[in-house]
Scaffold this motif. Structure first.
Motif, PDB file in Angstrom:
ATOM      1  N   UNK A  27      -0.898  35.121   7.859  1.00 40.92           N
ATOM      2  CA  UNK A  27      -0.920  34.918   6.596  1.00 40.92           C
ATOM      3  C   UNK A  27       0.691  34.821   5.958  1.00 40.92           C
ATOM      4  N   UNK A  28       1.727  34.738   6.806  1.00 40.83           N
ATOM      5  CA  UNK A  28       2.929  34.533   6.186  1.00 40.83           C
ATOM      6  C   UNK A  28       3.361  32.855   6.105  1.00 40.83           C
ATOM      7  N   UNK A  29       2.265  32.200   6.798  1.00 41.96           N
ATOM      8  CA  UNK A  29       2.612  30.649   6.554  1.00 41.96           C
ATOM      9  C   UNK A  29       3.037  30.447   7.879  1.00 41.96           C
ATOM     10  N   UNK A  30       3.789  31.152   8.528  1.00 38.47           N
ATOM     11  CA  UNK A  30       4.507  30.844   9.841  1.00 38.47           C
ATOM     12  C   UNK A  30       3.718  30.393  11.098  1.00 38.47           C
ATOM     13  N   UNK A  31       4.002  29.445  11.750  1.00 34.08           N
ATOM     14  CA  UNK A  31       3.456  29.196  12.904  1.00 34.08           C
ATOM     15  C   UNK A  31       4.074  30.241  14.191  1.00 34.08           C
ATOM     16  N   UNK A  32       3.214  30.779  14.884  1.00 29.91           N
ATOM     17  CA  UNK A  32       3.505  31.840  15.806  1.00 29.91           C
ATOM     18  C   UNK A  32       2.752  31.452  17.210  1.00 29.91           C
ATOM     19  N   UNK A  33       3.498  31.572  18.130  1.00 33.70           N
ATOM     20  CA  UNK A  33       2.952  31.562  19.664  1.00 33.70           C
ATOM     21  C   UNK A  33       1.897  32.491  19.820  1.00 33.70           C
ATOM     22  N   UNK A  34       1.256  32.261  21.099  1.00 36.51           N
ATOM     23  CA  UNK A  34       0.284  33.171  21.721  1.00 36.51           C
ATOM     24  C   UNK A  34       0.849  34.520  21.933  1.00 36.51           C
ATOM     25  N   UNK A  35       1.915  34.544  22.512  1.00 36.75           N
ATOM     26  CA  UNK A  35       2.836  35.648  22.939  1.00 36.75           C
ATOM     27  C   UNK A  35       2.997  36.464  21.673  1.00 36.75           C
ATOM     28  N   UNK A  36       3.451  35.798  20.577  1.00 36.22           N
ATOM     29  CA  UNK A  36       4.070  36.702  19.232  1.00 36.22           C
ATOM     30  C   UNK A  36       2.600  37.205  18.809  1.00 36.22           C
ATOM     31  N   UNK A  37       1.464  36.591  18.807  1.00 32.05           N
ATOM     32  CA  UNK A  37       0.249  37.027  18.260  1.00 32.05           C
ATOM     33  C   UNK A  37      -0.258  38.267  18.989  1.00 32.05           C
ATOM     34  N   UNK A  38      -0.024  38.001  20.343  1.00 27.14           N
ATOM     35  CA  UNK A  38      -0.466  38.991  21.405  1.00 27.14           C
ATOM     36  C   UNK A  38       0.274  40.380  20.951  1.00 27.14           C
ATOM     37  N   UNK A  39       1.543  40.269  20.791  1.00 27.21           N
ATOM     38  CA  UNK A  39       2.298  41.458  20.230  1.00 27.21           C
ATOM     39  C   UNK A  39       1.931  41.995  18.941  1.00 27.21           C
ATOM     40  N   UNK A 204      11.531  38.198   4.708  1.00 30.76           N
ATOM     41  CA  UNK A 204      11.843  39.021   5.863  1.00 30.76           C
ATOM     42  C   UNK A 204      11.675  38.293   7.010  1.00 30.76           C
ATOM     43  N   UNK A 205      12.414  38.334   8.024  1.00 33.23           N
ATOM     44  CA  UNK A 205      12.029  37.625   9.116  1.00 33.23           C
ATOM     45  C   UNK A 205      11.178  38.128  10.062  1.00 33.23           C
ATOM     46  N   UNK A 206      10.843  39.632   9.883  1.00 32.53           N
ATOM     47  CA  UNK A 206      10.058  40.460  10.629  1.00 32.53           C
ATOM     48  C   UNK A 206       8.639  40.695  10.220  1.00 32.53           C
ATOM     49  N   UNK A 207       8.399  40.213   8.820  1.00 33.88           N
ATOM     50  CA  UNK A 207       7.227  40.513   8.223  1.00 33.88           C
ATOM     51  C   UNK A 207       6.871  39.530   7.021  1.00 33.88           C
ATOM     52  N   UNK A 208       6.007  39.688   6.307  1.00 39.85           N
ATOM     53  CA  UNK A 208       5.500  39.118   5.241  1.00 39.85           C
ATOM     54  C   UNK A 208       6.113  39.340   4.113  1.00 39.85           C
ATOM     55  N   UNK A 209       7.024  40.517   4.279  1.00 37.46           N
ATOM     56  CA  UNK A 209       7.890  41.054   2.812  1.00 37.46           C
ATOM     57  C   UNK A 209       8.872  39.842   2.419  1.00 37.46           C
TER      58      UNK A 209
END
Length: 226
Positions: A27-39, A204-209
């Motif tokens: 929902x942040x609009x950023x593209x994430x890898x499968x590894x990042x989504x697994x985390x 924020x680089x770590x969340x949707x904040x």
């Protein structure tokens, strides 16, 4: 239901806890890898790949390849709006997480909802624009007024460019935390981008904040209260 859209299939795709965590991260609009989504989901990479395959087949997410990496994004802003509504329902009926994280207050204050501002500050922006008669709301939805168009141009937003998009200029999005409306659509996204450009806020680089500087927050409040 024998005819019409199969909402049960979509609900099943969204309803799994691991998949819900993945979609929330996107929902942040950023593209994430499968590894990042697994985390994000707290599952193994193999399990994440299985979930992503189902979401891709259901056209909830879209894969994008860049070099050796494969990224995933939500298939459209309507997915974000559906998730926001579901989160609002869950909050209203008491289906909340047992433990809240330290980022929760910041998420409630200001966050990215795909590409526009949500949270308390997103609601304040919507209310402020409406009070200033820069946007109007009725049974047909939200519209930018003539005064709003003048404001947009003066604020450095190119409306002609926005109007060439197939995306609605203004759209109402129900905020899950405040349970009131914030502004979506291409104009809502352009406003948030302008806040970034002016140095009022940063993601924020770590969340949707969305983090507003003290001066940025003062300027934002003046914009909403003018």
């Amino acid at each position: 239901m024998k005819e019409g859209p199969d909402i049960a299939r979509v609900a099943t795709l969204l309803g799994d806890p691991a998949r819900a965590n993945m979609l929330t991260a996107l929902m942040s609009g950023r593209a994430l890898t499968a590894a990042e989504l697994a985390q994000e989901a707290g599952v193994t990479p193999q399990t994440a790949s299985s979930h992503l395959a189902k979401l891709e087949a259901g056209q909830i997410v879209i894969p994008r390849k860049q070099g050796r990496h494969r990224y995933f994004t939500l298939s459209g802003p309507d997915i974000v709006e559906a998730l926001e509504v579901l989160m609002g329902i869950a909050s209203r009926v008491g289906h909340n997480r047992v433990r809240t994280g330290p980022k929760d207050p910041a998420l409630r204050k200001a966050r990215v909802c795909y590409d526009h501002l949500a949270g308390e500050m997103g609601v304040a922006l919507f209310s402020g624009l409406e009070a200033r008669k820069l946007i109007s709301t009725d049974h047909n939805g939200v519209a930018l007024t003539d005064a709003g168009a003048d404001f947009a141009e003066a604020f450095g937003i190119n409306l002609n460019e926005l109007r060439t998009s197939r995306r609605p200029l203004c759209r109402e999005c129900l905020d899950w935390s405040a349970r009131q409306s914030h502004l979506a659509g291409s104009f809502g996204a352009a406003l948030l981008d302008r806040f970034y450009d002016l140095g009022w806020a940063q993601r924020s680089k770590e969340s949707r904040v969305v983090i507003f500087s003290p001066e940025g927050e003062r300027n934002f409040k003046a914009l909403c209260d003018s």
